[in-house]
Design an enzyme around this catalytic site. Structure first.
Site, PDB file in Angstrom:
ATOM      1  CG  ASP A 108      71.063  -2.979  15.775  1.00  0.00           C
ATOM      2  OD1 ASP A 108      72.292  -3.120  15.718  1.00  0.00           O
ATOM      3  OD2 ASP A 108      70.427  -2.976  16.846  1.00  0.00           O
ATOM      4  CE1 TYR A 130      67.312   0.297  16.329  1.00  0.00           C
ATOM      5  CE2 TYR A 130      68.988   1.415  17.610  1.00  0.00           C
ATOM      6  CZ  TYR A 130      68.487   0.261  17.063  1.00  0.00           C
ATOM      7  OH  TYR A 130      69.132  -0.920  17.253  1.00  0.00           O
ATOM      8  CE  LYS A 158      57.559  -9.476   8.181  1.00  0.00           C
ATOM      9  NZ  LYS A 158      57.987 -10.811   7.762  1.00  0.00           N
ATOM     10  CG  ASP A 174      60.591 -12.513   6.524  1.00  0.00           C
ATOM     11  OD1 ASP A 174      60.575 -11.450   5.894  1.00  0.00           O
ATOM     12  OD2 ASP A 174      59.617 -13.285   6.554  1.00  0.00           O
TER      13      ASP A 174
END
Ligand code: NAD
Length: 519
Positions: free
Chosen positions: A263, A157, A204, A239
Site C-alpha cells: 500500500d 488488512y 521486514k 525500508d
C-alpha cells in the site's frame, strides 16, 4: 473496428450514485463483453465517465452493468458497503471497472474497497509506475518502469483488532503460505509474460521472522522454479526498498510485497512518476478482476470537472488487456501518451507540477475529449513496451498441496501458554504472582510489556503499560497435555484479568513462536 460500447443505466434497484448523461443509457444489441461498472464516490463518477467515453470512442463493445457500492450504500444501512445486487453482478461479469469508494470514518464499518477485494479473492493488486511523457519528475529520463504487486487479502488488512485492555490496542498480522504463494507466483508469471528481468521481494523478515519470514521463504522457493526463465530474484528489506525508490528507482522491475508494505510503496512509486493522478491498478484473482485508480474519492474536487482522469483511463487500459482487447488497449494507451506528450491539454494537478497556468488548466472533460481526438495517434518519443500481457493470467498451480493430510502429517508438541493480562501491579510483583500460579507443571519463562521482558528484571529500561504477557512453559521433565493448559488458565482467571491466551506449539520440532526482546 465497428463495434460499439453499450452502456446500461442504473436498474430500478440501483438508486443512482451519479446521473449519467442520457446517451450512455441507450441499450444496444448484445455484445461480447460484460463489465460491472461502479461509479463510486466523490470524483468517481467523473473519472469513470471519462474512461467509459474513451472506451466507447475506441470502439470496444462492452455491456456495462451499473452497480452501487460505497458511501451511499453505507448511508442506506448496508454495513458492508457492497450490496447483494452488486455482488451478483460481479459474479456474472467477473470484471469490474470502479471509481474510488469513500471509507466512512467511524467504528464498526469496514472499507467497501477492501470488502470488494476480499469477497472476490482478488489476491494480486498490480500497480504499474512508468515514466510518462510530459509529466516532469525528479527522475525524468531515468526510465522508471516498474510494477508493484501487492498482496491484497492478508497481513494487517485482515483487520483483526482487539483492545487487550483499555488504551492497549492490538492488530494481528496474518500471513499464510497459500496466500503468499498465490501472489508471489502471480508476480513471477507477470514477469514471464511481460518479458521482465527481475522480481524483488520486499519484506521486514529481519524483525517479523514468522510472518514476513514465511513470505520471504515462499519467495525463495518459487525463485528456484523461475530461475530457468532467467528471471533474477532478489530480496530486500522494505525500508531499504523505500530508500532505493528515492535514490535510484529505475533499478526496479517487479516488486512483490505484503499488503501494508505494498500500500505504502505503491503510493510512493506513483509519486515518482507524477502522482496519484497517473497511478492505475488492477486487482486480480483467479475468477474476478477489479480495475480502479490508486487514488481515493478526492472529495474537495467532486463535481467540479477538474480532476485528472488519467489514472482511471490507464486502469481501463489494463482492463482492456484483461478482456483480450489488446489492440484497443494499445490504441487508448497511445492516445493518452500522445495527449500527455503534446503538453497542450494539462489538468490542474499537472499544471501545479509544471508551474503552468492553473487558471487555464484543462477540465476532466476537456482532457477526455483530447484523448479521444488522439485515438489512432502514437506518441513521438515514448516507445511502447515490447511485450504486453493479454487475457487473464493463467490460474496459478500451487507448488505444494494444501490438503488436510499434509497438515495431519505435521508432528505437534505443546511447549506452554502465553497469557495476556491487564494489571496495575509492578513487574516484579506480577512476576511473583505468576510464579505462584505456575504450579508443578509450569515455570515462568518471562513477563513482557510491549514485547520487552520486564520479569525477571533484565536491566532494559522499559516504560510499562497496563497489559503484560506472561509466558509459562513446561517445567523440566513435564510433557504438557491439554488439561494442563486449561487448568493453568483456570488458576490465572481466578486471580488476574486475562484478555488473551495463546498456546505455544512445537511444529515438526521447531518452536512456532518467537522470543521476547531481551530474552
Ligand atoms: P485521495 O486519493 O482522495 O486524495 C489525496 C490527494 O490527492 C488529495 O489532495 C487529492 O485531491 C489528490 N488527488 C487524488 N486523486 C487525484 C486525481 N485524479 N487528480 C488530481 N489530484 C488527485 O486520498 P484521501 O483524501 O486520503 O481519501 C479520500 C477518500 O477516498 C477516503 O474516504 C479514502 O478512504 C478513500 N480512498 C478510496 C480508495 C479506493 O477506492 N480505492 C483509495 C484511497 C482512498
Amino acid at each position: 473496428m465497428s463495434r460499439r460500447v453499450i452502456v446500461r443505466g442504473h436498474s430500478s434497484t440501483h438508486t443512482g450514485l451519479c446521473q449519467w448523461p442520457a446517451e450512455y443509457h441507450a441499450a444496444m444489441p448484445s455484445s461480447p463483453h460484460r463489465v460491472t461498472a461502479i461509479a463510486g464516490d466523490g470524483v468517481g463518477p467523473e473519472v469513470v465517465a471519462s474512461a467509459v467515453r474513451i472506451i466507447e470512442a475506441a470502439g470496444v463493445a462492452i455491456e456495462w452493468e451499473w452497480a452501487d457500492a460505497g458511501a451511499e450504500v453505507f448511508r442506506r444501512g448496508d454495513s458492508s458497503g457492497v450490496p447483494r445486487e452488486t455482488r451478483d453482478s460481479i459474479e456474472r461479469t467477473r470484471v469490474v471497472l470502479k471509481g474510488p469508494l469513500e471509507t466512512p470514518v467511524g467504528l464498526g464499518e469496514k472499507s467497501a474497497n477492501v470488502t470488494l477485494r476480499k469477497l472476490f479473492e482478488t489476491y494480486a493488486n498490480v500497480r504499474p509506475a512508468r515514466e510518462l511523457p510530459g509529466v516532469p519528475t525528479r527522475y525524468a529520463g531515468e526510465g522508471v518502469d516498474m510494477i508493484v504487486v501487492r498482496e491484497n487479502i492478508e497481513d494487517l488488512y485482515a483487520g483483526i483488532e482487539h483492545m487487550l485492555a483499555p488504551d492497549v490496542a492490538q492488530c494481528l498480522k496474518v500471513i499464510t503460505r497459500k496466500g503468499s504463494e498465490k501472489v508471489i507466483r502471480y508476480a513471477f508469471e507477470l514477469a514471464r509474460r511481460e518479458g521482465r528481468r527481475k522480481v524483488t521481494c520486499a519484506t521486514k523478515a529481519n524483525i517479523m521472522k514468522l510472518t514476513d519470514g514465511l513470505f520471504k521463504r515462499v519467495f525463495e522457493e518459487l525463485a528456484e522454479e523461475y530461475a530457468v526463465e532467467a528471471i533474477e530474484a532478489e530480496h530486500l528489506i522494505i525500508d531499504n526498498v523505500a530508500h532505493q525508490f528515492a535514490k535510484a528507482p529505475a533499478q526496479f522491475d517487479i516488486v512483490v510485497t505484503t499488503n501494508l508494505n505494498g500500500d505504502i510503496i505503491s503510493d510512493l512509486a506513483s509519486g515518482l512518476v507524477g502522482g496519484l493522478g497517473f497511478a492505475s491498478s488492477g486487482n486480480y484473482g483467479d475468477d474476478v478482476a477489479i480495475f480502479e485508480a490508486v487514488h481515493g474519492s478526492a472529495p474537495k474536487y467532486a463535481g467540479k470537472d477538474v480532476i485528472n482522469p488519467t489514472a482511471l483511463i490507464l486502469s481501463s487500459v489494463m482492463m482492456l488487456r484483461h478482456i483480450d482487447e489488446a489492440a484497443a488497449a494499445d490504441t487508448v494507451e497511445a492516445a493518452v501518451l500522445t495527449t500527455l506528450e503534446s503538453g497542450t491539454v494539462v489538468t490542474a494537478d499537472l499544471a501545479r507540477q509544471t508551474g503552468s497556468d492553473i487558471e487555464h488548466a484543462a477540465s476532466t472533460s476537456a482532457f477526455t475529449d483530447a484523448v479521444i481526438a488522439n485515438l489512432g495517434r502514437s506518441p513521438a518519443a515514448t516507445p511502447a513496451r515490447a511485450v504486453r500481457p493479454t487475457g487473464p493470467a493463467p490460474a496459478p498451480h500451487p507448488r505444494r498441496s494444501y490438503a488436510p493430510e499434509v497438515y495431519a502429517g505435521i508432528e505437534r508438541g505443546l511447549a506452554g501458554l502465553d497469557v495476556v493480562v491487564e494489571s496495575d501491579l509492578a513487574a516484579d510483583a506480577l512476576g511473583a504472582e505468576f510464579e505462584s500460579l505456575a504450579g508443578e507443571r509450569f515455570r515462568v519463562e518471562f513477563v513482557e510489556a510491549r514485547g520487552t521482558v520486564v520479569y525477571p528484571a533484565t536491566g532494559l529500561a522499559s516504560d510499562t503499560v497496563r497489559a503484560f504477557r506472561a509466558r509459562l512453559v513446561a517445567s523440566d521433565g513435564t510433557v504438557l497435555g491439554e488439561e494442563d493448559l486449561v487448568s493453568l488458565l483456570g488458576r490465572v482467571s481466578e486471580r488476574l484479568r486475562w484478555s488473551e491466551a495463546i498456546r505455544l506449539q512445537v511444529l515438526d520440532g521447531e518452536p512456532a513462536y518467537t522470543k521476547a526482546q531481551g530474552q
